[in-house]
Design an enzyme around this catalytic site. Structure first.
Site, PDB file in Angstrom:
ATOM      1  N   ARG A 125       0.827  -1.201   0.000  1.00  0.00           N
ATOM      2  CA  ARG A 125       0.000   0.000   0.000  1.00  0.00           C
ATOM      3  C   ARG A 125       0.864   1.256   0.000  1.00  0.00           C
ATOM      4  O   ARG A 125       0.507   2.277   0.584  1.00  0.00           O
ATOM      5  CB  ARG A 125      -0.970   0.027   1.207  1.00  0.00           C
ATOM      6  N   ASP A 140       3.330   3.332  -2.903  1.00  0.00           N
ATOM      7  CA  ASP A 140       3.825   3.320  -4.275  1.00  0.00           C
ATOM      8  C   ASP A 140       5.349   3.354  -4.372  1.00  0.00           C
ATOM      9  O   ASP A 140       5.961   2.586  -5.134  1.00  0.00           O
ATOM     10  CB  ASP A 140       3.219   4.485  -5.070  1.00  0.00           C
ATOM     11  N   THR A 153      13.291  10.048   2.109  1.00  0.00           N
ATOM     12  CA  THR A 153      11.862   9.842   2.297  1.00  0.00           C
ATOM     13  C   THR A 153      11.199   9.902   0.925  1.00  0.00           C
ATOM     14  O   THR A 153      11.817  10.341  -0.053  1.00  0.00           O
ATOM     15  CB  THR A 153      11.265  10.901   3.242  1.00  0.00           C
ATOM     16  N   SER A 154       9.974   9.465   0.837  1.00  0.00           N
ATOM     17  CA  SER A 154       9.314   9.389  -0.464  1.00  0.00           C
ATOM     18  C   SER A 154       9.318  10.729  -1.193  1.00  0.00           C
ATOM     19  O   SER A 154       9.462  10.798  -2.416  1.00  0.00           O
ATOM     20  CB  SER A 154       7.869   8.902  -0.289  1.00  0.00           C
ATOM     21  N   HIS A 188     -21.544  46.913 -22.829  1.00  0.00           N
ATOM     22  CA  HIS A 188     -22.796  46.393 -22.244  1.00  0.00           C
ATOM     23  C   HIS A 188     -23.564  45.526 -23.257  1.00  0.00           C
ATOM     24  O   HIS A 188     -24.770  45.367 -23.139  1.00  0.00           O
ATOM     25  CB  HIS A 188     -23.696  47.533 -21.761  1.00  0.00           C
ATOM     26  N   GLN A 226       7.845  18.010   4.946  1.00  0.00           N
ATOM     27  CA  GLN A 226       8.106  16.788   4.189  1.00  0.00           C
ATOM     28  C   GLN A 226       7.969  17.043   2.693  1.00  0.00           C
ATOM     29  O   GLN A 226       8.602  16.362   1.882  1.00  0.00           O
ATOM     30  CB  GLN A 226       7.139  15.689   4.623  1.00  0.00           C
ATOM     31  N   SER A 237     -26.644  20.113 -36.305  1.00  0.00           N
ATOM     32  CA  SER A 237     -27.726  19.644 -35.445  1.00  0.00           C
ATOM     33  C   SER A 237     -28.356  18.401 -36.055  1.00  0.00           C
ATOM     34  O   SER A 237     -28.494  18.305 -37.269  1.00  0.00           O
ATOM     35  CB  SER A 237     -28.791  20.746 -35.299  1.00  0.00           C
ATOM     36  N   ARG A 247     -16.493  24.352 -27.267  1.00  0.00           N
ATOM     37  CA  ARG A 247     -15.680  23.345 -26.572  1.00  0.00           C
ATOM     38  C   ARG A 247     -14.553  24.005 -25.794  1.00  0.00           C
ATOM     39  O   ARG A 247     -14.237  23.627 -24.662  1.00  0.00           O
ATOM     40  CB  ARG A 247     -15.102  22.342 -27.579  1.00  0.00           C
ATOM     41  N   ARG A 254       3.201  18.059   7.144  1.00  0.00           N
ATOM     42  CA  ARG A 254       2.575  17.459   5.960  1.00  0.00           C
ATOM     43  C   ARG A 254       1.419  16.542   6.364  1.00  0.00           C
ATOM     44  O   ARG A 254       1.466  15.891   7.408  1.00  0.00           O
ATOM     45  CB  ARG A 254       3.618  16.626   5.186  1.00  0.00           C
ATOM     46  N   SER A 281      -2.137  14.237  -1.677  1.00  0.00           N
ATOM     47  CA  SER A 281      -1.538  13.418  -2.730  1.00  0.00           C
ATOM     48  C   SER A 281      -2.508  13.101  -3.867  1.00  0.00           C
ATOM     49  O   SER A 281      -2.242  13.411  -5.032  1.00  0.00           O
ATOM     50  CB  SER A 281      -1.010  12.118  -2.131  1.00  0.00           C
TER      51      SER A 281
END
Length: 437
Positions: free
Chosen positions: A37, A39, A63-64, A111, A193, A241, A255, A281, A286
């Site tokens: 658990r 990574d 450390t990570s 406006h 951290q 359409s 879009r 931390r 994460s």
């Protein structure tokens, strides 16, 4: 780096690590993560199996976040470097559009009501200016990125101080060497951290500024499309359409607005994350960061590509633009008509009242009966204005109502846009893509 600073690490160990640096067994690492658990530790376990000689020194003292946070900062920096040339290609395309249309008069709006005339190119320079502000914000965010460096579990570098037997100068030298190796000028001098999570706010904020600029521009394009004054590229077989066969919708601009709005709203995530980092931390940053940072860059990349596509085939329709001008021109010309009357000996207040009364009548006719604007016809038939009738054609010339717009376009592109384009002149046109969007 550790070896250079005197730790007992052999050349054979280093060589074994280098030989396997690209030999990543992702499937095995995933299986290991199910067990641990964690990574980073999952990858360390798998890497150690691949490098048994070097296994005892992998992740020593670290450390990570000595790994992951530094990697994130490299990714953020690289993300900016990928995105910026694409933004500049958009700036280039829009500046060409502005130059080509700098002399085309068009209705200005305040406006969302017709105001004094501007030109199509001058309006495009409003878009350009906001893109230049966006480019500057992104460049500034990129420049301010520092490396986390090698700081250890809570940022005190305690493990590394032990490794170097209390030699603080070597601890500082390690941090400096790793930072330089990653192509950063400096590291954050103080960390917990993690690197300061407000850094993520500056990163996403810069991208959100860009999103806002494109949203504004594409909203303008959508409004202009509804007036039939401008259109995006339209394919011969494009369907607007499923029901209304005649529709030609500004789907690219729509879009772009949709994704830009998403990008703009992402900034709340790093703000909240930075605000709730307890003490040195807490891990609730994460998962949120992995979504927010990646999606912010992906969203920015998406909209910049859409805008490139729009301006590769954008069209304007001068006849429609001119028709809209003529519908409003009689009202816009009234001040010039008053001035002309006064120059021929008329009373400004008397002339003003006559035109005010006529204008009110004409607006009533337009709104209640759907008539065309007949103000000029009323002026021509009123004996009061007989001395200036010969001047009406010049008074009503749209090109005389745009002020310095054309000159402003030329100067803006020369003095502000071109210097930005020159900064990126050594970049390949690989960021300049032809898209079917």
């Amino acid at each position: 780096m550790f070896q250079k600073l005197g730790l007992d690490i052999s050349d054979e160990q280093i060589q074994q690590l280098q030989n396997n640096i690209e030999n990543i067994d992702f499937q095995k690492a995933a299986e290991e993560e199910k067990k641990t658990r964690h990574d980073v530790m999952a990858h360390i376990h798998v890497f150690a199996e691949q490098c048994p000689l070097a296994a005892p020194i992998i992740h020593l003292g670290a450390t990570s976040c000595d790994i992951v946070d530094n990697a994130d900062l490299i990714i953020l920096k690289n993300g900016f470097e990928i995105l910026l040339p694409k933004i500049v290609q958009c700036i280039k395309l829009i500046s060409q559009f502005a130059e080509n249309t700098k002399d085309q008069p068009t209705l200005g709006f305040t406006h969302l009501q017709p105001a004094q005339l501007t030109t199509v190119g001058k309006r495009a320079c409003l878009w350009l200016q906001e893109l230049l502000i966006s480019e500057e914000a992104i460049v500034d965010a990129k420049k301010k990125l520092k490396f986390r460096g090698i700081k250890g579990t809570t940022g005190t570098q305690a493990s590394f101080l032990r490794l170097f037997n209390g030699d603080y100068e070597k601890v500082k030298q390690l941090d400096k060497l790793v930072t330089q190796e990653a192509n950063f000028q400096e590291s954050y001098p103080i960390t917990g951290q993690t690197y300061p999570r407000l850094v993520d706010v500056t990163v996403v904020s810069a991208l959100a500024i860009f999103g806002a600029a494109l949203h504004k521009m594409c909203t303008d394009l959508r409004l202009l499309a509804s007036l039939n004054e401008i259109s995006e590229p339209i394919e011969e077989t494009q369907i607007g359409s499923s029901a209304m066969a005649y529709k030609q919708n500004p789907m690219r601009s729509e879009r772009c607005c949709s994704i830009s709005r998403y990008l703009m709203n992402l900034v709340n995530n790093p703000l909240n994350t930075a605000a709730v980092q307890w003490f040195e931390r807490t891990l609730d940053d994460s998962a949120n960061r992995r979504l927010t940072l990646s999606e912010a860059f992906l969203a920015a990349d998406s909209v910049v590509r859409i805008v490139q596509n729009i301006f590769q085939g954008i069209r304007i329709y001068p006849e429609v633009i001119n028709r809209h001008i003529q519908e409003e021109m009689p009202f816009m010309a009234t001040e010039n008509i008053i001035i002309a009357v006064v120059k021929h000996g008329g009373d400004r207040q008397v002339c003003h009242e006559k035109i005010r009364t006529m204008s009110a009548e004409v607006k009533t006719e337009i709104k209640e009966n759907g008539y065309e604007n007949r103000l000029i016809e009323k002026i021509k038939t009123d004996p009061y204005f007989k001395n200036i009738l010969h001047e009406l054609p010049s008074i009503l010339d749209a090109t005389t109502f745009v002020g310095c717009a054309s000159l402003q376009v030329t100067e803006y592109i020369e003095n502000y846009v071109q210097p930005v384009l020159k900064k990126y002149s050594n970049i390949s046109d690989g960021s300049f893509v032809t898209l079917n969007l």
